[in-house]
Motif scaffolding. Structure first.
Motif, PDB file in Angstrom:
ATOM      1  N   HIS A 134     -18.462  13.841  26.378  1.00  0.00           N
ATOM      2  CA  HIS A 134     -18.301  12.483  26.871  1.00  0.00           C
ATOM      3  C   HIS A 134     -19.373  13.107  29.082  1.00  0.00           C
ATOM      4  O   HIS A 134     -19.850  11.679  29.185  1.00  0.00           O
ATOM      5  CB  HIS A 134     -16.748  12.154  27.640  1.00  0.00           C
ATOM      6  N   ARG A 135     -19.377  14.129  28.936  1.00  0.00           N
ATOM      7  CA  ARG A 135     -19.724  14.154  30.463  1.00  0.00           C
ATOM      8  C   ARG A 135     -21.760  14.860  30.297  1.00  0.00           C
ATOM      9  O   ARG A 135     -22.032  14.990  30.914  1.00  0.00           O
ATOM     10  CB  ARG A 135     -19.486  15.862  30.684  1.00  0.00           C
ATOM     11  N   ALA A 136     -21.876  14.064  28.548  1.00  0.00           N
ATOM     12  CA  ALA A 136     -23.279  14.874  28.149  1.00  0.00           C
ATOM     13  C   ALA A 136     -23.692  15.754  28.252  1.00  0.00           C
ATOM     14  O   ALA A 136     -25.255  16.320  28.846  1.00  0.00           O
ATOM     15  CB  ALA A 136     -24.888  14.245  29.452  1.00  0.00           C
ATOM     16  N   ASP A 137     -22.428  17.316  28.525  1.00  0.00           N
ATOM     17  CA  ASP A 137     -22.688  18.063  27.901  1.00  0.00           C
ATOM     18  C   ASP A 137     -23.402  19.064  27.368  1.00  0.00           C
ATOM     19  O   ASP A 137     -23.212  17.967  25.759  1.00  0.00           O
ATOM     20  CB  ASP A 137     -21.497  19.186  28.656  1.00  0.00           C
ATOM     21  N   ILE A 138     -24.647  19.251  26.968  1.00  0.00           N
ATOM     22  CA  ILE A 138     -24.922  19.568  25.525  1.00  0.00           C
ATOM     23  C   ILE A 138     -24.483  20.774  24.987  1.00  0.00           C
ATOM     24  O   ILE A 138     -24.400  21.993  24.994  1.00  0.00           O
ATOM     25  CB  ILE A 138     -26.470  20.234  25.416  1.00  0.00           C
ATOM     26  N   LEU A 139     -23.640  20.430  23.431  1.00  0.00           N
ATOM     27  CA  LEU A 139     -23.022  21.611  23.299  1.00  0.00           C
ATOM     28  C   LEU A 139     -23.720  22.347  21.812  1.00  0.00           C
ATOM     29  O   LEU A 139     -23.202  23.064  20.772  1.00  0.00           O
ATOM     30  CB  LEU A 139     -21.584  20.684  22.517  1.00  0.00           C
ATOM     31  N   ALA A 140     -24.205  21.181  21.403  1.00  0.00           N
ATOM     32  CA  ALA A 140     -25.265  21.869  19.562  1.00  0.00           C
ATOM     33  C   ALA A 140     -26.558  20.951  19.661  1.00  0.00           C
ATOM     34  O   ALA A 140     -26.948  19.846  20.139  1.00  0.00           O
ATOM     35  CB  ALA A 140     -25.025  21.885  19.272  1.00  0.00           C
ATOM     36  N   TRP A 141     -27.535  21.575  19.522  1.00  0.00           N
ATOM     37  CA  TRP A 141     -28.818  20.674  18.897  1.00  0.00           C
ATOM     38  C   TRP A 141     -29.419  22.034  17.883  1.00  0.00           C
ATOM     39  O   TRP A 141     -29.536  23.191  17.191  1.00  0.00           O
ATOM     40  CB  TRP A 141     -29.410  21.114  20.331  1.00  0.00           C
ATOM     41  N   ASN A 142     -30.813  21.516  17.254  1.00  0.00           N
ATOM     42  CA  ASN A 142     -31.153  21.627  16.282  1.00  0.00           C
ATOM     43  C   ASN A 142     -32.997  22.443  16.925  1.00  0.00           C
ATOM     44  O   ASN A 142     -33.295  21.664  17.782  1.00  0.00           O
ATOM     45  CB  ASN A 142     -31.490  20.956  14.966  1.00  0.00           C
ATOM     46  N   ASP A 143     -33.837  22.277  16.372  1.00  0.00           N
ATOM     47  CA  ASP A 143     -35.139  22.851  16.066  1.00  0.00           C
ATOM     48  C   ASP A 143     -35.738  21.573  17.097  1.00  0.00           C
ATOM     49  O   ASP A 143     -36.596  21.896  17.697  1.00  0.00           O
ATOM     50  CB  ASP A 143     -35.391  23.811  14.992  1.00  0.00           C
ATOM     51  N   GLY A 144     -35.616  20.710  16.222  1.00  0.00           N
ATOM     52  CA  GLY A 144     -36.384  20.100  16.035  1.00  0.00           C
ATOM     53  C   GLY A 144     -35.983  19.019  17.652  1.00  0.00           C
ATOM     54  O   GLY A 144     -37.217  18.268  18.561  1.00  0.00           O
ATOM     55  N   MET A 145     -35.072  19.186  18.192  1.00  0.00           N
ATOM     56  CA  MET A 145     -34.524  18.822  19.162  1.00  0.00           C
ATOM     57  C   MET A 145     -35.713  19.595  20.579  1.00  0.00           C
ATOM     58  O   MET A 145     -35.712  18.601  21.457  1.00  0.00           O
ATOM     59  CB  MET A 145     -33.061  18.385  19.795  1.00  0.00           C
ATOM     60  N   ALA A 146     -35.048  20.591  20.394  1.00  0.00           N
ATOM     61  CA  ALA A 146     -35.852  21.889  20.920  1.00  0.00           C
ATOM     62  C   ALA A 146     -37.659  21.386  20.843  1.00  0.00           C
ATOM     63  O   ALA A 146     -37.772  21.523  22.289  1.00  0.00           O
ATOM     64  CB  ALA A 146     -35.529  23.024  20.711  1.00  0.00           C
ATOM     65  N   ARG A 147     -38.123  21.553  20.012  1.00  0.00           N
ATOM     66  CA  ARG A 147     -39.164  20.764  20.329  1.00  0.00           C
ATOM     67  C   ARG A 147     -39.839  19.639  20.849  1.00  0.00           C
ATOM     68  O   ARG A 147     -40.419  19.450  21.448  1.00  0.00           O
ATOM     69  CB  ARG A 147     -40.365  20.812  18.790  1.00  0.00           C
TER      70      ARG A 147
END
Length: 281
Positions: A134-147
């Motif tokens: 809810h704080r908008a802390d990023i808990l996980a992401w994939n390569d697509g989002m990293a790019r």
């Protein structure tokens, strides 16, 4: 009355009073069939007695709520006020949160990704996806989002926050073409999260930092806008592939309601081609 934005937790009695006043003053008497000059109106919007009549409660009760005199309105009273003030869905939830009428997560905010959701984020690649609390802390992401945005793994954990990146990170704060709209929507989302988690000192500290260091944040915060950013679109100035337009969808898992899955997809054919070029990098 000044809204508190320091690192203290939410004074919900004061916030409820401010929110009710702000929403009452936004209403147009003409929309309710009320003569705007029946008596000289010293303040904009409806009078307290008019709200009381529309809600079917006493004027004294409305006065005491707006003066933050310690009332704890029932769900029935809140429903009546929401109807009288013509609140939207997000505003209604916010009203109930301030009045402590919604069940809360007794385990506290999520700070790590639920493993099934982390796997889902990875499986969605090359479609950009990330998981936030809810704080908008990023808990996980994939390569697509990293790019698409940034390799969040290059940041210390305390800086992996979508709002902080948007507002304060040198590489990402100027990515958005309509930064003012992004700021407005982000502030409205944080206000809703703040009411739903009034004891979250980390969130309160984050808001205090934005208030102090981000131009325009304090003004937007004082507007009392509330919005859960479930879906929308953004235009991005990508440093490698140029201008792109994305649609995003925010999904809330039933099993982990404090975690939110954000998925981005191209909004037009040029952006689809840009996504393909990013995936090939």
């Amino acid at each position: 009355m000044t809204t508190r934005t320091n690192a203290d937790t939410v004074d919900t009695t004061q916030e409820l009073a401010a929110f009710l006043r702000a929403r009452r003053e936004r209403l147009d008497p003409g929309d309710f069939g009320l003569p705007s000059r029946r008596r000289a109106r010293r303040t904009p919007g409806l009078r307290r007695e008019e709200v009381a009549e529309l809600a079917g409660i006493s004027v004294d009760y409305v006065v005491r709520l707006e003066q933050a005199r310690g009332l704890r309105p029932s769900a029935e009273v809140l429903e009546a006020l929401a109807h009288a003030l013509r609140l939207g869905a997000d505003e209604r939830v916010y009203l109930f949160d301030l009045a402590r009428q919604r069940a809360r997560d007794i385990d506290g905010p999520a700070t790590t990704a639920a493993p099934p959701l982390a796997r889902l984020v990875a499986d969605l690649s090359p479609m950009p996806a990330m998981l936030m609390n809810h704080r908008a802390d990023i808990l996980a992401w994939n390569d697509g989002m990293a790019r698409l945005l940034l390799d969040f793994g290059t940041l210390p954990p305390e800086r992996r926050n979508a709002m902080w990146l948007c507002l304060m990170h040198p590489q990402t704060r100027d990515l958005y073409v309509d930064r003012d709209r992004v700021l407005r929507e982000g502030v409205a989302h944080l206000r809703a999260a703040w009411a739903a988690h009034p004891d979250d000192r980390v969130l309160a500290g984050l808001i205090a930092r934005f208030t102090t260091h981000v131009d325009g944040f304090a003004h937007r915060w004082a507007e009392q806008d509330v919005k859960g950013n479930g879906r929308g679109s953004k235009e991005i100035r990508h440093p490698d592939v140029g201008p792109i337009a994305v649609h995003y969808e925010m999904l809330t898992p039933t099993q982990d309601p404090d975690q939110r899955l954000m998925i981005c997809r191209p909004a037009d054919e040029p952006t689809e081609a840009a996504f393909d070029r990013l995936a090939a990098r």
